[in-house]
Design an enzyme around this catalytic site. Structure first.
Site, PDB file in Angstrom:
ATOM      1  N   ASP A   1       3.116  -4.470   7.920  1.00 26.27           N
ATOM      2  CA  ASP A   1       1.818  -3.867   7.603  1.00 26.27           C
ATOM      3  C   ASP A   1       0.650  -4.613   7.819  1.00 26.27           C
ATOM      4  OD1 ASP A   1      -0.424  -2.601   6.838  1.00 26.27           O
ATOM      5  OD2 ASP A   1       0.494  -1.978   4.960  1.00 26.27           O
TER       6      ASP A   1
ATOM      7  N   LYS B   1     -10.483  -0.473  10.506  1.00 24.34           N
ATOM      8  CA  LYS B   1     -10.594  -1.461   9.594  1.00 24.34           C
ATOM      9  C   LYS B   1     -11.194  -2.862  10.412  1.00 24.34           C
ATOM     10  CE  LYS B   1      -7.206   0.041   6.307  1.00 24.34           C
ATOM     11  NZ  LYS B   1      -7.979   0.253   4.998  1.00 24.34           N
TER      12      LYS B   1
ATOM     13  N   HIS C   1       1.000  -1.118   0.128  1.00 27.69           N
ATOM     14  CA  HIS C   1       0.004  -0.152  -0.176  1.00 27.69           C
ATOM     15  C   HIS C   1       0.952   1.178  -0.005  1.00 27.69           C
ATOM     16  CE1 HIS C   1      -2.504   2.856   1.914  1.00 27.69           C
ATOM     17  NE2 HIS C   1      -3.808   2.190   1.530  1.00 27.69           N
TER      18      HIS C   1
ATOM     19  N   GLN D   1      -4.391  -5.032   7.126  1.00 19.23           N
ATOM     20  CA  GLN D   1      -5.646  -5.666   6.424  1.00 19.23           C
ATOM     21  C   GLN D   1      -5.220  -7.339   7.068  1.00 19.23           C
ATOM     22  OE1 GLN D   1      -8.147  -5.054   4.563  1.00 19.23           O
ATOM     23  NE2 GLN D   1      -7.037  -3.213   3.426  1.00 19.23           N
TER      24      GLN D   1
HETATM   25  C1  LIG Z   1      -2.384  -2.848   3.318  1.00 22.40           C
HETATM   26  C2  LIG Z   1      -2.714  -1.454   3.690  1.00 22.40           C
HETATM   27  N1  LIG Z   1      -1.840  -0.727   4.415  1.00 22.40           N
HETATM   28  C3  LIG Z   1      -2.061   0.326   5.038  1.00 22.40           C
HETATM   29  C4  LIG Z   1      -3.292   0.913   4.966  1.00 22.40           C
HETATM   30  C5  LIG Z   1      -3.425   2.452   5.566  1.00 22.40           C
HETATM   31  O1  LIG Z   1      -4.250   2.108   6.686  1.00 22.40           O
HETATM   32  P1  LIG Z   1      -4.743   3.879   7.194  1.00 22.40           P
HETATM   33  O2  LIG Z   1      -5.261   4.551   6.023  1.00 22.40           O
HETATM   34  O3  LIG Z   1      -5.770   3.239   8.081  1.00 22.40           O
HETATM   35  O4  LIG Z   1      -3.485   4.783   7.611  1.00 22.40           O
HETATM   36  C6  LIG Z   1      -4.245   0.279   4.345  1.00 22.40           C
HETATM   37  C7  LIG Z   1      -5.566   0.942   4.394  1.00 22.40           C
HETATM   38  O5  LIG Z   1      -6.148   1.428   3.056  1.00 22.40           O
HETATM   39  C8  LIG Z   1      -3.893  -1.023   3.784  1.00 22.40           C
HETATM   40  O6  LIG Z   1      -5.054  -1.840   3.181  1.00 22.40           O
END
Ligand SMILES: Cc1ncc(COP(=O)(O)O)c(C=O)c1O
Lengths: 147, 409
Positions: B198, B224, B121, B201
């Site tokens: 990370d 989430k 991401h 998910q």
């Molecule tokens: C795999 C992954 N990493 C990081 C994030 C970022 O999360 P946040 O926007 O809650 O900081 C997301 C959310 O979309 C994600 O799916």
């Protein structure tokens, strides 16, 4: 299932421009090039414009995107050809008003563009429709500052 | 586990959208919240609201107990050794940025390497790009297999003795792939690198044991996993956190403040400058209670079943292309796809007219989109409240989408 209200969005004219885009391609040489993308969704457009004597002599676009963004690009290039810079920018403002559901100047014949009016009822898709127009305005502004 | 009964606990799901019962298939973006979480946050503001770690009045004690109680819930949830290792943040993005800003900037220099994967991401890419630019370190990418998985042979080939940080997602938000983090961490450690995970998910869907994974840092978001927005967690091993400098300075995080010098509180508070996200942490604590009462094993099994069912049903749709592994083995409840000749935005708009919410776009993973050779994709993501019936509706909706677009042409 009925898709009735979708028909206000996906009008025949729009689908025709999506399937058979007008002015698809890249103009050569000393034309003005503008790249723009929609960072939230990945739509991307490259617009090339040829200006002669203050008028749009030719316009072409390349890009990737949904039916709304690509048909809008096709209609936009069609509409601005032969127009002066000022007329083209004015058209863009009219288009923007139309997207926001505001009253717009209807003295000017909008032709196919009128078909995009339904997009204003789908707020999530307005930015798809305006991408090409924003690119065109940016190009005209750059042309001004380059002088 | 009975998804139909669980669904009743989520008030938002009981509504019509565009004249159809809502089918929410966008939990990968953010999950819905059960009544227990909504009420916990409401109760806090109704009865206990106060600042934490200050003053001696009763409300202050209640707020502090609620906030620190949530920290203990998080510790147990990811099986960390101590609450000193649990830092509350705004979410995954902030958590990863903290590791980058504190640990990475202090420990990396020219010649060092950071290794991430093609399926990350943006929040697990850009912080490392910035670190690389500032320290002169090199950013390297783990390649993906044809089906979107990571091969350990590639991990061994990419990580070297120059690698100082390896940061990989536990579950891909696009491909649904569950990565072999424990094995990747082992290889990282053999080369003296730290392992960052990370778990944005991962945490909502799988049981996590940070000691078993042996990761050094792990980041996730409350929103989430049935919790509120604006709260997240950074887990870090104590011996690493102890040697790291805070990133934000001000109230709450100080021990002693002089005119020209100050000292920091002990862990974890030295990383929590300013009034913290008290209601958010309490809401996250309630979400953890909720998930644990149902059982993470049950949730994982349910999603696995839905993923298998979705792969089967979606394959029935003509012109369907599904990305990622073809089978549900090692897959979380995420299915990303494209329909021939229909742009994902158009797919999402047509489905929305049927009350079905999916995501369309690049899913904050532009390098992965490039690898998939797609400018955008459509994604359906499932959670504990989704049922096979939702997937049936999605399938029917997609068949209609296809028909609609061939009709208008
Ligand atoms: C795999 C992954 N990493 C990081 C994030 C970022 O999360 P946040 O926007 O809650 O900081 C997301 C959310 O979309 C994600 O799916």
């Amino acid at each position: 299932m009925s898709f009735n209200n979708l028909d206000t969005l996906y009008r025949q004219v729009i689908m025709d421009h999506y399937k058979n885009p007008r002015n698809k391609g890249v103009l050569e040489d000393d034309s003005l090039t503008v790249n723009m993308n929609n960072p939230t969704c990945g739509d991307r457009i490259q617009l090339t414009l040829k200006l002669e004597d203050g008028k749009v002599a030719d316009a072409k676009f390349e890009g990737e995107g949904c039916s709304i963004s690509m048909s809008s690009a096709s209609m936009m290039t069609q509409a601005i050809k032969g127009k002066t810079k000022e007329e083209a920018v004015k058209l863009s403002h009219i288009f923007s008003d139309m997207m926001l559901g505001k009253d717009y100047d209807d003295d000017i014949d909008l032709g196919d563009i009128e078909a995009l009016q339904g997009v204003s009822q789908f707020p999530a898709r307005i930015k798809c429709a305006t991408l090409a127009w924003k690119a065109m305005e940016k190009g005209m502004n750059e042309e001004d500052t380059a002088k | 586990m009975n998804a139909k009964e669980i669904r009743e606990l989520f008030p938002i799901l009981n509504q019509e959208v565009n004249g159809h019962p809502l089918v929410y298939l966008d939990s990968g973006a953010t999950s819905q919240k059960p009544i227990q979480v909504i009420e916990a946050v409401q109760k806090y503001y109704h009865n206990d609201n106060s600042n934490v770690h200050r003053g001696v009045h009763t409300l202050g004690t209640r707020a502090t107990d609620g906030y620190e109680g949530a920290r203990e819930k998080v510790r147990k949830f990811i099986r960390a050794k101590s609450t000193e290792e649990i830092i509350f943040t705004r979410g995954t993005t902030t958590s990863i940025n903290k590791v980058a800003a504190s640990y990475a900037r202090a420990n990396l220099s020219e010649g060092d390497e950071i290794v991430i994967s093609y399926m990350e991401h943006h929040s697990n890419i850009i912080p490392w790009q910035q670190v690389a630019k500032e320290t002169g370190a090199t950013l390297k990418y783990l390649p993906l297999q044809e089906d979107g998985t990571i091969a350990l042979s590639d991990v061994s080939a990419t990580i070297t003795d120059q690698t100082k940080i390896v940061s990989v997602t536990l579950v891909s938000n696009v491909l649904g792939v569950i990565n072999p983090i424990k094995d990747i961490a082992k290889i990282a450690h053999q080369h003296g690198a730290v392992m960052v995970v990370d778990a944005a998910q991962g945490a909502p869907h799988l049981k996590i044991d940070v000691q078993d994974l042996d990761c050094d840092f792990l980041a996730f978001s409350g929103h989430k996993m049935c919790g509120p927005t604006g709260i997240g967690v950074l887990y870090g091993k104590k011996q690493l956190l102890e040697n790291m400098e805070p990133v934000e300075f001000g109230g709450e995080m100080i021990d002693f403040v002089g005119l020209y010098e100050s000292t920091w509180k002990e862990l974890p508070w030295k990383f929590e400058g300013g009034t913290p996200i008290i209601a958010g942490a309490i809401g996250l604590g309630a979400a953890i209670d909720f998930l644990e009462e149902i059982g993470l094993d049950q949730i994982e099994a349910h999603e696995h079943k839905l993923a298998a069912y979705a792969l089967e049903r979606l394959s029935e749709v003509e012109g369907m292309k599904i990305f990622g592994p073809k089978t549900a083995a090692n897959r979380a409840g995420i299915v990303t796809f494209n329909l021939d000749d229909v742009h994902p935005h158009d797919v999402a708009t047509v489905l929305d007219a049927e009350g079905i919410a999916i995501r369309a776009g690049h899913h904050c993973a532009q390098p992965l989109m490039k690898w998939l050779k797609q400018s955008a994709t459509a994604r359906a993501s499932f959670y504990l409240y989704n049922t096979e019936e939702d997937i049936d509706k999605l399938t029917t909706g997609l068949i209609k989408t296809k028909e609609y677009f061939s009709d208008v042409f």
